[in-house]
Design an enzyme around this catalytic site. Structure first.
Site, mmCIF file in Angstrom:
data_model
loop_
_atom_site.group_PDB
_atom_site.id
_atom_site.type_symbol
_atom_site.label_atom_id
_atom_site.label_comp_id
_atom_site.label_asym_id
_atom_site.label_seq_id
_atom_site.Cartn_x
_atom_site.Cartn_y
_atom_site.Cartn_z
ATOM 1 N N VAL A 183 -26.915 23.452 -65.333
ATOM 2 C CA VAL A 183 -27.295 22.157 -65.918
ATOM 3 C C VAL A 183 -28.196 21.385 -64.950
ATOM 4 C CG1 VAL A 183 -26.458 19.964 -66.868
ATOM 5 C CG2 VAL A 183 -25.214 22.075 -67.354
ATOM 6 N N CYS A 184 -27.863 21.405 -63.670
ATOM 7 C CA CYS A 184 -28.675 20.703 -62.665
ATOM 8 C C CYS A 184 -30.068 21.317 -62.579
ATOM 9 C CB CYS A 184 -28.004 20.745 -61.297
ATOM 10 S SG CYS A 184 -26.420 19.877 -61.236
#
Length: 156
Positions: free
Chosen positions: A44-45
């Site tokens: 996600v990052c």
């Protein structure tokens, strides 16, 4: 609770490379987007930072710069920036661990990492918008762009 609108953004000084530091006050006169995130290399990052890299041109149209901040080390950030071809600084909130994240209310004590929090700061260093997302959710760029546009409209 993360810092809210109309709060002065706490100053800080963090490494953005192995031998160079950046301060919030270095950006006085510019708008600043602070993107706190849990960890380099997480899916996600990685998606979130890549999206901001692709959106930089739109941010720049609003006189805004982006800074990514996590508790990863300056060396980890350097490898991640190179691997993802990022064109904005990642700052290491490494030691004392999470000190800047804590100032912004964006630190997860249980996990020992930054929360996924966004802040849009105006030219005078005042927070104009903030948002907290669950770690598993990419907050995207729409909220940031809406906040920047609202700041433009307020100036008119």
């Amino acid at each position: 609770m993360i810092l809210q609108k109309n709060t002065p953004a706490p100053d800080f000084e963090l490494y953005n490379s192995p031998d160079h530091k950046l301060k919030l006050s270095d950006f006085k006169g510019k708008r600043l987007i602070l993107a706190f995130y849990p960890a380099d290399w997480s899916p996600v990052c990685s998606d979130q930072m890549s999206l901001y890299n692709e959106t930089l041109r739109l941010f720049h149209k609003h006189n805004a710069e982006v800074l990514g901040i996590s508790v990863d080390s300056k060396w980890c950030h350097m490898a991640f920036e190179e691997n993802r071809n990022l064109h904005f600084p990642l700052l290491a909130d490494f030691e004392p661990k999470g000190a800047v994240s804590k100032k912004y209310g964006a630190y997860n004590e249980q996990e020992g990492e930054s929360l996924r929090a966004l802040f849009v700061i105006d030219e005078k260093g005042i927070i104009q918008w903030s948002h907290l997302s669950p770690d598993s959710v990419n907050p995207g760029a729409d909220g940031i762009l809406d906040a920047l546009e609202a700041m433009d409209n307020h100036k008119k």
